[in-house]
Scaffold this motif. Structure first.
Motif, PDB file in Angstrom:
ATOM      1  N   GLY A 130       0.853  -1.286  -0.020  1.00 27.23           N
ATOM      2  CA  GLY A 130      -0.005  -0.002   0.088  1.00 27.23           C
ATOM      3  C   GLY A 130       0.800   1.264   0.001  1.00 27.23           C
ATOM      4  O   GLY A 130       0.225   2.277   0.093  1.00 27.23           O
ATOM      5  N   TYR A 131       2.141   1.275  -0.310  1.00 27.80           N
ATOM      6  CA  TYR A 131       2.981   2.202  -0.092  1.00 27.80           C
ATOM      7  C   TYR A 131       3.056   3.165  -1.561  1.00 27.80           C
ATOM      8  O   TYR A 131       2.903   2.525  -2.438  1.00 27.80           O
ATOM      9  N   VAL A 132       2.666   4.479  -1.257  1.00 24.59           N
ATOM     10  CA  VAL A 132       2.765   5.341  -2.427  1.00 24.59           C
ATOM     11  C   VAL A 132       4.239   6.195  -2.513  1.00 24.59           C
ATOM     12  O   VAL A 132       4.345   6.879  -1.285  1.00 24.59           O
ATOM     13  N   SER A 133       4.716   6.042  -3.370  1.00 25.73           N
ATOM     14  CA  SER A 133       6.380   6.829  -3.499  1.00 25.73           C
ATOM     15  C   SER A 133       6.172   7.979  -4.112  1.00 25.73           C
ATOM     16  O   SER A 133       7.059   8.745  -4.030  1.00 25.73           O
ATOM     17  N   ALA A 134       5.145   8.330  -4.946  1.00 24.40           N
ATOM     18  CA  ALA A 134       5.264   9.794  -5.627  1.00 24.40           C
ATOM     19  C   ALA A 134       4.108  10.730  -5.128  1.00 24.40           C
ATOM     20  O   ALA A 134       3.236  10.311  -4.211  1.00 24.40           O
ATOM     21  N   ALA A 135       4.371  11.991  -5.515  1.00 26.31           N
ATOM     22  CA  ALA A 135       3.515  13.169  -4.966  1.00 26.31           C
ATOM     23  C   ALA A 135       2.199  12.678  -5.375  1.00 26.31           C
ATOM     24  O   ALA A 135       1.947  12.059  -6.526  1.00 26.31           O
ATOM     25  N   PRO A 136       1.231  13.297  -4.958  1.00 21.80           N
ATOM     26  CA  PRO A 136       1.005  14.551  -3.834  1.00 21.80           C
ATOM     27  C   PRO A 136       1.172  13.920  -2.404  1.00 21.80           C
ATOM     28  O   PRO A 136       1.248  14.761  -1.477  1.00 21.80           O
ATOM     29  N   ALA A 137       1.092  12.658  -2.415  1.00 26.04           N
ATOM     30  CA  ALA A 137       1.282  12.241  -0.819  1.00 26.04           C
ATOM     31  C   ALA A 137       2.167  11.073  -0.601  1.00 26.04           C
ATOM     32  O   ALA A 137       1.738   9.795  -0.646  1.00 26.04           O
TER      33      ALA A 137
END
Length: 189
Positions: A130-137
């Motif tokens: 569930g990890y998000v590496s990019a912007a915005p969050a």
């Protein structure tokens, strides 16, 4: 080298150096600083270098005198970064650090993947589903990767953005052998 180094949230890729011998004296933030290539996520001090981590890689600084009149030299080391300061551990001549791609060991040169050498690199990456590496969050500000080192064993805990434990692992560094531990939910060691 008897200095404190800091990076402030308002100047994400700029590091400042304390005066010596009194690190409590007023800092010269107008002149005594160096820019890193990327936003700084942490530091590790070795006997011969200061390692500067970002999410995208790490650099090293050698020398003893910061600007002005500096003898310091900054250079990139590897495109392997650190997303959580709590994962940086120094023990002897080595620094351990982590990101969603793996857990690494370095002596200030090319990093070695402990997760790959231990055969758990696919499992490690699955912990970050569930990890998000990019912007915005980006999740790097909300997920926790905490590590500690004790008697040849590296302990690493991963908590998601809701502080739910994904896993706590222990590595016998000399053998690159990994175990999963239960009932340990550490946000720091």
């Amino acid at each position: 080298k008897s200095r404190v180094v800091d990076a402030f949230a308002s100047t994400t890729n700029q590091m400042f150096f304390s005066p010596t011998p009194d690190v409590n004296a007023a800092w010269d933030t107008a002149n005594s600083f160096i820019y890193a290539d990327n936003p700084i996520s942490g530091f590790a001090a070795l006997n011969n270098a200061l390692l500067i981590f970002s999410a995208n890689g790490f650099e090293r600084i050698i020398g003893a005198t910061p600007p002005p009149n500096s003898d310091m030299d900054r250079a990139p080391v590897a495109p392997v970064g650190c997303t959580d300061t709590r994962s940086i551990v120094t023990s002897g001549p080595y620094v351990y650090f982590a990101n969603p791609q793996g857990v690494y060991l370095t002596n200030g040169s090319t990093p070695v993947s402990l997760t790959e050498q231990g055969g758990i690199d696919t499992y490690w990456r699955s912990l970050f589903s569930g990890y998000v590496s990019a912007a915005p969050a980006p999740s790097s500000s909300t997920w926790t990767i905490a590590a500690g080192y004790w008697r040849g064993f590296l302990f690493v805990s991963v908590l998601n953005d809701s502080r739910v434990l994904q896993a706590t692992l222990m590595c016998d560094v000399s053998r690159r052998a990994w175990w999963r531990l239960s009932n340990i939910k550490a946000m720091c060691y």
